[in-house]
Design a protein around this motif. Sequence first.
Motif, PDB file in Angstrom:
ATOM      1  N   GLN A   4       0.820  -1.204   0.000  1.00  0.00           N
ATOM      2  CA  GLN A   4       0.000   0.000   0.000  1.00  0.00           C
ATOM      3  C   GLN A   4       0.858   1.260   0.000  1.00  0.00           C
ATOM      4  OE1 GLN A   4      -2.299  -0.725   3.557  1.00  0.00           O
ATOM      5  NE2 GLN A   4      -3.986  -1.658   2.428  1.00  0.00           N
ATOM      6  N   ASN A  53      -5.224  13.672  -5.429  1.00  0.00           N
ATOM      7  CA  ASN A  53      -5.938  12.441  -5.769  1.00  0.00           C
ATOM      8  C   ASN A  53      -5.433  11.222  -5.018  1.00  0.00           C
ATOM      9  OD1 ASN A  53      -7.961  13.102  -7.978  1.00  0.00           O
ATOM     10  ND2 ASN A  53      -6.125  14.043  -8.801  1.00  0.00           N
ATOM     11  N   LEU A  65      -7.920   9.340  -2.797  1.00  0.00           N
ATOM     12  CA  LEU A  65      -8.748   8.261  -3.331  1.00  0.00           C
ATOM     13  C   LEU A  65      -8.029   6.920  -3.237  1.00  0.00           C
ATOM     14  CD1 LEU A  65     -10.276   9.913  -6.528  1.00  0.00           C
ATOM     15  CD2 LEU A  65     -11.453   9.371  -4.388  1.00  0.00           C
ATOM     16  N   LEU A  66      -6.731   6.954  -3.506  1.00  0.00           N
ATOM     17  CA  LEU A  66      -5.934   5.733  -3.394  1.00  0.00           C
ATOM     18  C   LEU A  66      -5.884   5.266  -1.943  1.00  0.00           C
ATOM     19  CD1 LEU A  66      -4.260   3.825  -5.168  1.00  0.00           C
ATOM     20  CD2 LEU A  66      -2.253   5.251  -4.695  1.00  0.00           C
ATOM     21  N   TRP A 111      -8.094   5.860   0.362  1.00  0.00           N
ATOM     22  CA  TRP A 111      -9.443   5.382   0.701  1.00  0.00           C
ATOM     23  C   TRP A 111      -9.671   3.985   0.134  1.00  0.00           C
ATOM     24  CZ3 TRP A 111     -14.481   8.107  -1.418  1.00  0.00           C
ATOM     25  CH2 TRP A 111     -15.608   7.509  -0.838  1.00  0.00           C
ATOM     26  N   TRP A 112      -9.318   3.795  -1.107  1.00  0.00           N
ATOM     27  CA  TRP A 112      -9.521   2.506  -1.766  1.00  0.00           C
ATOM     28  C   TRP A 112      -8.698   1.402  -1.113  1.00  0.00           C
ATOM     29  CZ3 TRP A 112      -6.148   0.352  -5.985  1.00  0.00           C
ATOM     30  CH2 TRP A 112      -6.672  -0.846  -6.489  1.00  0.00           C
ATOM     31  N   LEU A 113      -7.447   1.711  -0.762  1.00  0.00           N
ATOM     32  CA  LEU A 113      -6.560   0.723  -0.153  1.00  0.00           C
ATOM     33  C   LEU A 113      -6.749   0.601   1.353  1.00  0.00           C
ATOM     34  CD1 LEU A 113      -3.245   1.616  -2.046  1.00  0.00           C
ATOM     35  CD2 LEU A 113      -4.752  -0.337  -2.478  1.00  0.00           C
ATOM     36  N   ASN A 114      -7.583   1.479   1.919  1.00  0.00           N
ATOM     37  CA  ASN A 114      -7.795   1.499   3.370  1.00  0.00           C
ATOM     38  C   ASN A 114      -6.473   1.668   4.120  1.00  0.00           C
ATOM     39  OD1 ASN A 114      -9.347   1.467   5.703  1.00  0.00           O
ATOM     40  ND2 ASN A 114      -9.192  -0.749   5.938  1.00  0.00           N
ATOM     41  N   GLN A 122     -15.041   9.001   3.444  1.00  0.00           N
ATOM     42  CA  GLN A 122     -15.601   9.732   2.302  1.00  0.00           C
ATOM     43  C   GLN A 122     -15.585  11.236   2.528  1.00  0.00           C
ATOM     44  OE1 GLN A 122     -17.301   7.670   4.285  1.00  0.00           O
ATOM     45  NE2 GLN A 122     -19.381   8.395   4.712  1.00  0.00           N
ATOM     46  N   ALA A 169     -12.109  12.513   1.763  1.00  0.00           N
ATOM     47  CA  ALA A 169     -11.936  12.543   0.305  1.00  0.00           C
ATOM     48  C   ALA A 169     -12.691  13.729  -0.291  1.00  0.00           C
ATOM     49  CB  ALA A 169     -12.433  11.233  -0.306  1.00  0.00           C
ATOM     50  N   THR A 217     -22.239   8.200  -4.460  1.00  0.00           N
ATOM     51  CA  THR A 217     -21.616   6.881  -4.370  1.00  0.00           C
ATOM     52  C   THR A 217     -21.840   6.243  -3.006  1.00  0.00           C
ATOM     53  OG1 THR A 217     -19.897   7.529  -5.954  1.00  0.00           O
ATOM     54  CG2 THR A 217     -19.426   5.631  -4.547  1.00  0.00           C
TER      55      THR A 217
END
Length: 228
Positions: A13, A52, A55-56, A58-61, A121, A124, A178
């Motif tokens: 990560q 940005n 977002l990465l 958030w996605w990867l926690n 969220q 983000a 979303t």
Amino acid sequence: MPSLTEIPNLGIQITLVAGWLGLILVVAEGLNRIFSVSPEISRKIVHIGTGNVILLAWWLNIPAWVGITASVISGIIAIISYQTPILPSINSVGRKSLGTFFYAVSIGILIGWFWTIQQPQYAALGILVMTWGDGLAAVIGQQWGQHKYRVFGSQKSWEGSLTMLLVSLIISSAILLTVQGNHQLTWIVSIAVAIVATGLETFSKYGIDNLTVPLSSASLAFFLNQVL
């Protein structure tokens, strides 16, 4: 801290996040040094590109401590770069704006706040409103802003301010749609965030909007959703 079983995954990560940030800096520095792109353009590339990363994360926690540590390091680099030309694409020596430093601080605060309550969220939303809203508003305003006005000695354009409003609305609504779906509350919150973010960006000086816009956008969206 991560357990031994989590370390390999955490390493991947961190590598992905660091790789993304490194790529943005290399591109911006290359354009600045090799192709003589204006410092303002290269700064906006860094501004939009690095934002940005939320977002990465958030996605990867990504764990909160990793994001906070990264923001502290980024803040230190930003402070040093105001005195030493280590990264011209980020700051010019003697530049009066502390925007880059405030940017790093706001990311650390938002990750520390919303990661710990399992509501990433909102972090983000706050960062991306600043990333894309302010970034594109500056580009549009400088390139195509024909209708100027002044606020507290700073020159703005209606084209830039309108860009900030529309982009903030798009970012806020996209994230909230979303996460919570197409409800009336989603649009009420998104409109409120866009108006407040635009107002703060308009009246800001010395880069303070890089702190006030993300923090206010995220907290406003969070509290309005809680109250309404």
